[in-house]
Every structure is written in structure tokens, then in C-alpha cells.
Write a protein that holds these residues in place. Sequence first.
Motif, PDB file in Angstrom:
ATOM      1  N   SER A  41      77.552 -24.773 -49.726  1.00 44.55           N
ATOM      2  CA  SER A  41      76.181 -24.656 -50.249  1.00 44.55           C
ATOM      3  C   SER A  41      75.147 -25.057 -49.201  1.00 44.55           C
ATOM      4  N   GLU A  42      75.442 -26.104 -48.458  1.00 40.92           N
ATOM      5  CA  GLU A  42      74.515 -26.537 -47.412  1.00 40.92           C
ATOM      6  C   GLU A  42      74.368 -25.469 -46.321  1.00 40.92           C
ATOM      7  N   LEU A  43      75.476 -24.888 -45.901  1.00 39.24           N
ATOM      8  CA  LEU A  43      75.423 -23.858 -44.863  1.00 39.24           C
ATOM      9  C   LEU A  43      74.702 -22.613 -45.352  1.00 39.24           C
ATOM     10  N   LEU A  44      74.905 -22.251 -46.620  1.00 39.31           N
ATOM     11  CA  LEU A  44      74.208 -21.084 -47.162  1.00 39.31           C
ATOM     12  C   LEU A  44      72.703 -21.345 -47.241  1.00 39.31           C
ATOM     13  N   TYR A  45      72.313 -22.574 -47.597  1.00 37.21           N
ATOM     14  CA  TYR A  45      70.893 -22.915 -47.656  1.00 37.21           C
ATOM     15  C   TYR A  45      70.263 -22.808 -46.261  1.00 37.21           C
ATOM     16  N   GLU A  46      70.980 -23.330 -45.256  1.00 36.27           N
ATOM     17  CA  GLU A  46      70.464 -23.236 -43.884  1.00 36.27           C
ATOM     18  C   GLU A  46      70.382 -21.779 -43.430  1.00 36.27           C
ATOM     19  N   ALA A  47      71.370 -20.967 -43.807  1.00 36.82           N
ATOM     20  CA  ALA A  47      71.339 -19.545 -43.444  1.00 36.82           C
ATOM     21  C   ALA A  47      70.138 -18.852 -44.071  1.00 36.82           C
ATOM     22  N   ARG A  48      69.789 -19.242 -45.295  1.00 40.15           N
ATOM     23  CA  ARG A  48      68.584 -18.668 -45.932  1.00 40.15           C
ATOM     24  C   ARG A  48      67.329 -19.138 -45.212  1.00 40.15           C
ATOM     25  N   GLU A  49      67.290 -20.394 -44.805  1.00 41.79           N
ATOM     26  CA  GLU A  49      66.120 -20.930 -44.114  1.00 41.79           C
ATOM     27  C   GLU A  49      65.898 -20.229 -42.775  1.00 41.79           C
ATOM     28  N   TYR A  50      66.969 -19.905 -42.068  1.00 40.81           N
ATOM     29  CA  TYR A  50      66.856 -19.258 -40.757  1.00 40.81           C
ATOM     30  C   TYR A  50      66.820 -17.729 -40.852  1.00 40.81           C
ATOM     31  N   GLY A  51      66.812 -17.202 -42.049  1.00 43.54           N
ATOM     32  CA  GLY A  51      66.639 -15.758 -42.219  1.00 43.54           C
ATOM     33  C   GLY A  51      67.906 -14.936 -42.111  1.00 43.54           C
ATOM     34  N   HIS A  52      69.086 -15.567 -42.031  1.00 44.99           N
ATOM     35  CA  HIS A  52      70.336 -14.798 -41.998  1.00 44.99           C
ATOM     36  C   HIS A  52      70.629 -14.165 -43.363  1.00 44.99           C
ATOM     37  N   ILE A  53      70.115 -14.780 -44.430  1.00 44.11           N
ATOM     38  CA  ILE A  53      70.189 -14.199 -45.775  1.00 44.11           C
ATOM     39  C   ILE A  53      68.775 -13.816 -46.145  1.00 44.11           C
TER      40      ILE A  53
END
Length: 459
Positions: free
Chosen positions: A190-202
Motif C-alpha cells: 500500500s505504501e509503494l502504491l501510494y508513492e507511485a500515485r504521488e510520482y505519477g506512475h499511476i
Amino acid sequence: MTVSYTLDISRSNTKSVIKLLFRWRGSIWKAVWLQLLAWCIAYFSISIVYRFALSNDMQKSFDTLATYFETYLEKAIPLSFMLGFFVNFVINRWKEFFHGLGWIDDFALAIATYLRGSTEQTRVLRRTLIRYLVLTQTLVLRDISLQVRKRFPALETLIAAGLLTQDELERLEKIPDVYTRYWIPCHWISELLYEAREYGHISSDYLLEKISDESNKFRHGLAELLKFDWVPVPLVYPQVIFLTVRIFFALCLISRQFLRNDDHDIYVPVMTIFQFIVFMGWVKVAEALLNPLGEDDDDLECNYVIDKNLICGMAIVDQGGQPTPKLGKDIFWDDHHMAPLYSLESAKRSVHPLIGSACKVNLVSHVNEITMTPHKNKLAHMSDAERYERTRIVDVADHNVRHNVQKRKDRRSNPDKSLSDIRKRVRTDTLSRVDNNGNGNAFYPEVTIDSKNMVTTRH
């Protein structure tokens, strides 16, 4: 290890049934032969003692006891009802185990599709997410499945297996609650997915939710397995069933004896032996499925599921960010009547089309017109003018013509004859090609496919 016999029953014929009945691993014969042998030895030992070692008075007492047991045994113990209900309960529980085991495909496809990027760092992120989910599954299964526990007897073995790093192990061991420890890798996901959303990967919160839902679905299944392991079937229930069956056949050692005053010379209890195989086999089904994560022949392949999820998950997410195949016209592009291809062997199997069973029935073949009116319940409340206005005359002459034409066409079309014609032509062309070229590799008009536009070309 799971016993697979699906291929053996591809056809429901005598040969398939015989192959199925005489398999050994996971079979009823392997399950009951030892108990049946012990029961038969006990039965014939009692029979020998009864006939040759007891006095007349003792034989009379034995006859009375055997008659009493035979009269009331099946009335007192409703074995079929008890076993049927229990086995049905256990099989439904086994199905819940199977569905909760967890398959990573949906999560991996969501990661590969929605977590965008083609850099090495993005690939590391995708693969780490897969590894964390497989790690979660392994942490749960090694505590509830003996076969997985034997594979990973200590957490350090997970490091050697590539599912865990030393830093991650130290973080896990700092958590005092063992149950919480199972879900820490899910928290890391969940933490990695949140960071991926913050950096625009999602690209959107909706896609982030889709990926998270797949992770949560996987985790919920594993949580169900933990609950099943934590609260098994109440002990008294399997005890009653297993003890009752064994007491029943222990009493049969006396009640099913062939007594002196019987009017036959049969000494082998054939029907009781058959009953023993059936009921004891039924019990063995329940015993094997009570814990499907164990080490019986038909228990679920937990270690294989871990391997499959790791290998398949990594392979899927490595496709993320890769270009898809070029678009092109399919081979059916200009076909107004699509005809998917079959091998000659498979084309001989009849296929019942997905159409209504009454679609070809013509109920108006002898009339040219049909009168349509409202229902009689409605007509009773209408005036004459309204009845006349709502009445319709439908001409069905054209319908009958079309139906008759289709009926004649169906009679002329013979699928078996058409396939037979193809087979004859194939054999003729094969012989002709062998005679002309000295080989029979090509036996029909050759077909090549243009890789650029996917249009077939025939020579």
C-alpha cells in the motif's frame, strides 16, 4: 500431492471408467485396504472360534447376541444420513479453502497495465510488489500448512529463497504480534502504491483503487484460511462420525456372522465387505478433506501455488511498459460468414448451437393471416370501436415462404457428408502431392498469412 485424473475421463466410456476405477494413488483401494484386511481377519477369526471352539450353549448365546445386533444395528445408527451430511459439509469447507488460497494473476495484470513506466526503477517497483504479495502468502501458509512449513522451517530460509531481504526480516521480527506480522508486506504494498500515485506512475486515484482492491482480495482469501485453521470443525462432530462408523463395523463382526441355523453354506460376507468399502471410503474422503493443506494424496499443492504465483507474477509485470503487438486486420476481415477452423479430428464432433429449441417450429404453416387482439380480460372493458381499432391483421405468407426455403436448405445440408468430402479430398491431394513431389508435407492449397496486415493469401 493432488491426484489428477481429468484426462482419463475425457470420454465417458467403459475404458475410461476402468482406468479410473483401477488407479491406486488417491484411490478408495489405497484408503481402505488396510482397514478392510484387519476387519476380514477379525471376522474370520470370530467365525472360526464360533464354529469350532465354543460349546453348544455358548453358540446359542452367540446366536442370540448376533440376531439382536442384526435386528437393531441399522435402525439405531443411521449411517447413510450421518455420513452424507458430514461429507457434504466438509466438501463445501474444502471449496472455501481452495478459493482462499490466492492466485496472483489479477493483481499482476493490474500492476502491469496501470503502473506505467519503462525505466529500471519502475520494473524494480513492479517486481517488488509481486514479491511482497507472494511473501504474504508464504508467511500465512507456512504457519497453517505442514508441507510449506517443511519447505521454509525458519524465516531465514525465505531470504535464501529470494522472497525476503535481511532488512525486511529485521523489520518483521521487530513486530511482537505474529498475526500482524502476516500483513506487514501488504502494508508495504500500500505504501509503494501510494508513492507511485504521488510520482505519477499511476495516472488516477481510480486506478490506484483498482490495484488496491486486487491486493485486498488476495489478502482476504488468506485471512479466511487463517480463520479456518484457527477455528476448525468442532471436535465432537468428526469424532461422532468417525467413531460411529468404526463401532458400526465392529458390531458387524458379530451381527453379520453366518449362524448355524442359517439355510445356506455361505461363509464370506460379500455384501458387508462391499458396504465396508463404501462407508469407510466415504469416511476417508472426509478425513482427507478436513485439512486440505496437509500432506495427503489429494491435499492442495500449496508449494506449487507459491511457485506459480512468483513465476507468473514476475513474468506478467515484466511486460508492463512494453509495446503491444501492431494492430492489423484479422483473417476474418472480409468474411461475411465467419467459419472458425477445426482440425479434421475435432470437426467430426457434433455441436448443438446456442439457439432456442423452438426457433424452427412454424405454427402458422397452414394460414396466410393472423389476427392479433388484446387479451380477453382487456377486451371486456373496451367499446366496439376500441376493439376494432386495436385489432390487427398480420400477413404471414412471406414468413411461410422463408420458413419452407430454410427447411429445404436444412434438409439438403448434411454436416457429416460435407466433412467426409473434405477428408476424401485431403487424401486425394496427399497422394497426388506424394506422386508429384516425392513427399506429402503439403496436401491442400497452401495458406500463408501476411504478417503486416494479417490477410490470408492462397496459392
